[in-house]
Write a protein that holds these residues in place. Structure first.
Motif, PDB file in Angstrom:
ATOM      1  N   LEU A  28       0.632  -1.467  -0.253  1.00 47.84           N
ATOM      2  CA  LEU A  28      -0.004  -0.208   0.124  1.00 47.84           C
ATOM      3  C   LEU A  28       1.394   1.396  -0.264  1.00 47.84           C
ATOM      4  N   HIS A  29       1.634   1.382   0.671  1.00 44.44           N
ATOM      5  CA  HIS A  29       2.602   2.625   0.464  1.00 44.44           C
ATOM      6  C   HIS A  29       3.612   2.239  -0.751  1.00 44.44           C
ATOM      7  N   ILE A  30       3.501   1.987  -1.664  1.00 44.37           N
ATOM      8  CA  ILE A  30       3.721   1.536  -2.681  1.00 44.37           C
ATOM      9  C   ILE A  30       3.405   1.708  -3.679  1.00 44.37           C
ATOM     10  N   LEU A  57       9.519  -0.431  -7.669  1.00 46.14           N
ATOM     11  CA  LEU A  57      10.487  -1.448  -7.477  1.00 46.14           C
ATOM     12  C   LEU A  57      11.600  -0.078  -6.269  1.00 46.14           C
ATOM     13  N   HIS A  58      10.680   0.989  -6.037  1.00 50.14           N
ATOM     14  CA  HIS A  58      12.069   2.163  -5.054  1.00 50.14           C
ATOM     15  C   HIS A  58      12.071   1.142  -3.695  1.00 50.14           C
ATOM     16  N   ASP A  59      10.914   0.095  -3.002  1.00 49.92           N
ATOM     17  CA  ASP A  59      11.599  -0.257  -1.741  1.00 49.92           C
ATOM     18  C   ASP A  59      11.169  -1.500  -2.234  1.00 49.92           C
ATOM     19  N   ILE A  60      12.513  -2.621  -3.143  1.00 49.59           N
ATOM     20  CA  ILE A  60      11.453  -3.871  -3.515  1.00 49.59           C
ATOM     21  C   ILE A  60      12.728  -4.746  -1.687  1.00 49.59           C
ATOM     22  N   ALA A 123       7.340  11.729  -4.184  1.00 43.50           N
ATOM     23  CA  ALA A 123       6.215  11.175  -4.222  1.00 43.50           C
ATOM     24  C   ALA A 123       6.456  10.233  -2.416  1.00 43.50           C
ATOM     25  N   ASP A 124       7.749   9.913  -2.537  1.00 38.16           N
ATOM     26  CA  ASP A 124       8.516   9.052  -1.322  1.00 38.16           C
ATOM     27  C   ASP A 124       8.423   9.660  -0.257  1.00 38.16           C
ATOM     28  N   ARG A 125       9.078  11.287  -0.362  1.00 35.97           N
ATOM     29  CA  ARG A 125       8.685  11.952   0.584  1.00 35.97           C
ATOM     30  C   ARG A 125       7.222  12.240   1.557  1.00 35.97           C
ATOM     31  N   ALA A 135       1.274   8.080  11.061  1.00 31.63           N
ATOM     32  CA  ALA A 135       0.711   6.024  10.999  1.00 31.63           C
ATOM     33  C   ALA A 135       1.674   5.379  10.332  1.00 31.63           C
ATOM     34  N   ARG A 136       2.872   5.672  10.198  1.00 29.09           N
ATOM     35  CA  ARG A 136       4.422   4.718   8.850  1.00 29.09           C
ATOM     36  C   ARG A 136       5.141   4.665  10.120  1.00 29.09           C
ATOM     37  N   ALA A 137       5.044   6.042  10.478  1.00 30.47           N
ATOM     38  CA  ALA A 137       5.793   6.571  11.486  1.00 30.47           C
ATOM     39  C   ALA A 137       6.358   5.165  13.044  1.00 30.47           C
TER      40      ALA A 137
HETATM   41 NI    NI Z   1       9.739   4.065   0.343  1.00 38.85          NI
END
Ligand code: NI
Length: 222
Positions: A28-30, A57-60, A123-125, A135-137
């Motif tokens: 869901l983050h991706i 693919l940035h967090d693969i 977008a990632d930031r 929530a993610r932290a």
């Molecule tokens: Ni990320």
């Protein structure tokens, strides 16, 4: 294989690979980063094929889950794309973006070399701030057994990637060590605009948290 098919196959591959991942770095983050990257990339007239592949693919194989090794992510992404017959120049560009993307500490900011990189980084930031950032932290901190806050552990602006990776910290410290810095680091106009509102929301949240807990969080020394 055409571009749509490559993107579609990559979506399935990333979903499958991140199945066991905790909430801060799951599919869901991706998906959120992917959608925002397309939005920002369209406004910036970026090469959307590169943007989509890099976002997906940035967090693969994030270094946080691979013993701190930050070369795994770009390598896994390259192998995947070469296997699909993607053009070498595109593969090179995508893996360069992934290599440059990861946050290495407050004093070790990486400059993205292309507009596509700037778009994906924004977008990632964005996904690291605002309500979703909060929530993610706590999801990430919880998964690492960190305290919500601990006044005995002051936040620190890390001077090197190694220092950042090894430091003992808390979820609240993460706001002062990274999340509250991000709004000034946005690359694109749209990114900057979207970051403002999310930033204000985090400040309100921290105010409220301090009131409810009757504490005052320590600010990092600069
Ligand atoms: Ni990320």
């Amino acid at each position: 294989m055409n571009r749509d098919a490559i993107v579609e196959k990559t979506v399935l591959y990333v979903k499958e690979t991140l199945q066991q991942q905790e909430g801060s770095h799951d599919w869901l983050h991706i998906e959120r980063v992917w959608k925002n990257a397309v939005k920002i990339g369209t406004a910036e007239h970026a090469d959307l094929f590169v943007v989509e592949l890099a976002a997906l693919l940035h967090d693969i194989a994030d270094h946080k889950y691979h013993g701190g090794d930050e070369t795994v992510g770009p390598r896994v992404a390259s192998e995947w794309l070469l296997g699909l017959g993607v053009d070498r120049a595109v593969v090179q560009h995508v893996s360069q973006i992934i290599a440059d993307l990861s946050f290495k500490g407050a004093h070790t900011k990486t400059e993205m070399k292309s507009i596509e990189g700037k778009v994906v980084q924004d977008a990632d930031r964005l996904d690291a701030i605002g309500a979703i950032g909060i929530a993610r932290a706590f999801a990430y901190g919880g998964s690492k057994g960190q305290a919500i806050y601990d006044l005995e552990i002051p936040p620190r602006l890390h001077a090197s990637f190694n220092e950042y990776k090894q430091a003992k910290t808390t979820s609240v410290n993460h706001f002062y060590e990274k999340l509250l810095l991000l709004k000034d680091w946005m690359n694109t106009e749209m990114g900057k605009k979207l970051a403002q509102e999310r930033h204000r929301f985090m400040e309100q949240f921290l105010q409220q948290l301090q009131t409810e807990c009757d504490v005052e969080f320590v600010q990092p020394e600069r």
